[in-house]
Scaffold this active site. Structure first.
Site, PDB file in Angstrom:
ATOM      1  N   PRO A 233       0.829  -1.213   0.000  1.00 18.24           N
ATOM      2  CG  PRO A 233      -0.695  -1.573   1.708  1.00 18.24           C
ATOM      3  CD  PRO A 233       0.616  -2.047   1.185  1.00 18.24           C
ATOM      4  CE  LYS A 238       4.994   0.735  -2.854  1.00 19.01           C
ATOM      5  NZ  LYS A 238       4.138   1.300  -1.792  1.00 19.01           N
ATOM      6  CD  GLU A 455     -21.379  12.320  15.066  1.00 17.85           C
ATOM      7  OE1 GLU A 455     -20.860  11.201  15.284  1.00 17.85           O
ATOM      8  OE2 GLU A 455     -21.590  12.757  13.921  1.00 17.85           O
ATOM      9  CG  HIS A 458     -22.941   7.255  14.828  1.00 17.71           C
ATOM     10  ND1 HIS A 458     -23.517   6.303  14.020  1.00 17.71           N
ATOM     11  CD2 HIS A 458     -22.893   8.399  14.086  1.00 17.71           C
ATOM     12  CE1 HIS A 458     -23.804   6.840  12.839  1.00 17.71           C
ATOM     13  NE2 HIS A 458     -23.435   8.119  12.860  1.00 17.71           N
TER      14      HIS A 458
END
Length: 677
Positions: A233, A238, A455, A458
């Site tokens: 990813p 890398k 919220e 949630h």
């Protein structure tokens, strides 16, 4: 790691229409300077010339006539030009010609010294002023007249000659490789600075050892790998790993990007590939690093039209050079990409890329090592345990962790601290993943109340359900593009997901919309992101993961994120229209069940929903332990400070707890269960 947000803000940052560097690197400053110099010389020549043109040569009799008639101007001194070694001298001045209108013509007359020995006395008696000049030449006047033109022509010649050389050089250098050889002592990075990817580092260390001592491996008949492909990813390191190879290997290292091969001219990419390998063969053994190789290594024959593709020709040249008929040893290719699925199969076979090294996201130990590497560059307060930050950042890449350290340092500097504390690291972690708080955004009281209940829905479901990640924080302060957030963090690294966990996550996603409907009897657009997340989860459960009892363990559709239009058109859908309708029904059923379960739980715990919403309206931000206290006891044992009573910035870092405690006082209490060993 989950995030459930309220209304998505429509604000977008302005686009910068200028380039990043603000200028064109190919701008010809030398040519512009030549043109400016030529214009300046012409201007000086024009301004330096007298407004009356070239002096008129008259006879001595004409000069005496002008003196007698008082036509010679006395306001301008005469010039008496004496030439060494010659019996003649010149008188130059101006006279008033009635036929010359407004212009006063110049005259020039030649005088023989032996015929006019008392010339100066005669001029003085006539009342004329004069200056004596020596060394003048008759040819100086025409030369000075043509000198600016000559200089301009010379400059134009050099300017166009340079342009022709540059054009020829550019035309001849189109096929030259843009690979840059890295200096061995400039910005050197070693394997000690690469952390969190131990397996990948071990494989490339073996490559470096082969380059340093090839006989050690060749004794048993082994040969050096021709290519190594780094896959992973974005942000996992890398390119950093390739730079570490360059720092460790005592061989030439060439670096180039995949996009550098592609040009507007046909055949340039293939020519650059050949030239790059020619440079490599001259410096063998060497390493060539190609970053983002998917720019030239994409699957062939997937476009529309069937015409000759310049990118395919570049790829063919790359395939031949890596393992063709006349391939030589000693040139190792290291490439990096985050899209291995689009690469051509001929490029991935052994003999070209012998190894594919996967650079994954770091685990908790890798994250701690990465944080320690980047923390060496900043001043960290004593007693800060980076393991706490590592356990609280699951799913973060190495680039994100580096950004966390940098943001924490900037935050501590703004607050006047002399060192970075764990509080800044925690806030930087939230800022990197969820965005910065936007306290300046003006929200109406009604919209703020709606966001608080959204919220709270949630947060309440996240605590009530058994298979959800522990709640970290809930806030109604706008952060990033959202107006409110409910954040949850997993207890550890997750590599697989269970069906019950995803079903509970869908229920939590529906909590915001259900809370709005129960409290206000109306709904807002704030649940758009929640609906999208729930729908995507349900569709993947049905089509990819075989979690539908009705459709069974069958994959419907190819889920490889194809980017080729030709492949999508040619392949088509691999299931019938009736199956597509069944898929839609199953997805709809999963979403409806999640919505119904969320409505049931919130209706049964209406008092807790009200308590959380009122606390959010009062304090704006609650951590996980405070939300659990409200659900269990109806009040908070350790309430947060009011928004207007924040602690002022200090010049000294806060005192740190003694060693041996599990959680530092500055650490958000909501993560107590998450970080407990």
């Amino acid at each position: 790691m989950a995030q459930f947000d309220s209304n998505n803000s429509k604000e977008q940052p302005p686009r910068n229409r200028n380039g990043a560097n603000g200028g064109d690197p190919n701008f010809n400053w030398r040519g512009i300077l030549l043109i400016v110099a030529a214009i300046a010389i012409v201007g000086i020549a024009i301004l330096g010339r007298t407004p009356y043109g070239t002096p008129e040569t008259i006879s001595w009799d004409k000069f005496q006539e002008l003196m007698a008639t008082k036509q010679i101007k006395t306001t301008t001194p005469l010039e008496l030009i004496v030439e060494e070694g010659k019996p003649t001298q010149w008188i130059q001045g101006e006279y008033a010609d009635p036929n010359a209108h407004k212009n006063v013509p110049q005259f020039r007359t030649e005088v023989y010294a032996n015929l006019q020995p008392n010339l100066t006395e005669e001029l003085k008696e006539a009342g004329y002023r004069f200056t004596i000049k020596s060394g003048a030449n008759f040819l100086s006047s025409p030369i000075m007249a043509f000198l600016p033109i000559i200089l301009v022509l010379v400059m134009i010649y050099f300017f166009f000659r340079q342009q022709i050389r540059m054009a020829g050089k550019g035309a001849m250098s189109f096929g030259k490789s843009k690979a840059k050889m890295l200096a061995r002592d400039k910005n050197r990075i070693t394997f000690k600075e690469v952390a969190g990817v131990e397996e990948a580092k071990d494989e490339v260390e073996e490559l470096v050892e082969f380059l340093k001592d090839p006989k050690r491996f060749q004794k048993l008949g082994g040969r050096i790998p021709k290519g190594v492909l780094l896959v992973g990813p974005p942000g996992t390191g890398k390119t950093l790993l390739a730079r570490a190879i360059a720092g460790e290997a005592d061989v030439p290292f060439f670096s180039i990007s995949g996009s550098d091969f592609v040009e507007m001219f046909v055949g340039v990419g293939a020519s650059r590939v050949r030239d790059m390998f020619e440079q490599g063969k001259k410096n063998a053994p060497c390493i060539i690093f190609i970053d983002e190789i998917d720019a030239v290594g994409r699957h062939r024959g997937q476009g529309l039209g069937g015409g000759h593709d310049e990118r395919e020709q570049t790829l063919n040249a790359l395939l031949v050079e890596m393992d063709g008929f006349d391939t030589q040893e000693g040139v190792i290719i290291i490439a990096a990409t985050n899209r291995p699925d689009v690469l051509d199969p001929a490029l991935l076979r052994p003999g070209r890329f012998d190894r594919q090294i996967t650079v994954n996201l770091p685990d908790v130990n890798g994250r701690e090592q990465i944080l320690k590497v980047h923390a060496k560059r900043i001043k960290v307060a004593e007693g800060v345990d980076l393991a706490i930050i590592a356990r609280g950042t699951p799913g973060y890449s190495g680039a994100e962790l580096a950004n966390v350290i940098n943001e924490a340092a900037l935050m501590a500097a703004r607050r006047g601290f002399k060192a970075v504390t764990i509080k800044e690291l925690e806030e930087a972690r939230d800022k990197v993943r969820w965005g910065r708080e936007r306290r300046s955004l003006a929200m109406s009281a009604k919209e703020k109340e709606t966001t608080a209940y959204h919220e709270s829905g949630h947060a309440l479901l996240c605590v009530l359900l058994e298979n959800t990640d522990p709640i970290h924080k809930v806030t109604i302060i706008p952060r990033g593009p959202t107006l409110g957030l409910m954040m949850s963090l997993p207890e550890g690294d997750q590599y697989t997901r269970r069906k019950n966990e995803m079903l509970d996550d869908m229920v939590v996603a529906m909590g915001g919309r259900v809370a709005e409907e129960l409290v206000f009897g109306d709904v807002t657009t704030g649940a758009s992101g929640d609906i999208r997340v729930a729908t995507q989860t349900a569709r993947r459960m049905v089509c990819e993961w075989g979690m539908s009892d009705k459709l069974g363990m069958v994959e419907y559709g190819a889920h490889e994120e194809h980017v080729f239009l030709g492949r999508d058109i040619g392949k088509g859908r691999d299931y019938s229209e009736a199956t597509a309708q069944e898929i839609d029904k199953e997805v709809h059923l999963l979403c409806d069940r999640a919505y119904g379960r969320a409505k049931q739980l919130l209706s049964e715990n209406r008092s807790s929903l009200e308590a959380i919403a009122k606390a959010l309206l009062e304090f704006e931000t609650l951590d996980g332990s405070q939300v659990r206290d409200l659900i269990e006891f109806g009040e908070m044992k350790n309430p947060p400070p009011h928004p207007g009573s924040e602690e002022k910035p200090r010049t000294e870092p806060p005192p740190h707890p003694n060693e041996g405690t599990t959680v530092a006082p500055e650490y958000p209490p909501g993560l107590a269960e998450t970080i407990t060993p």
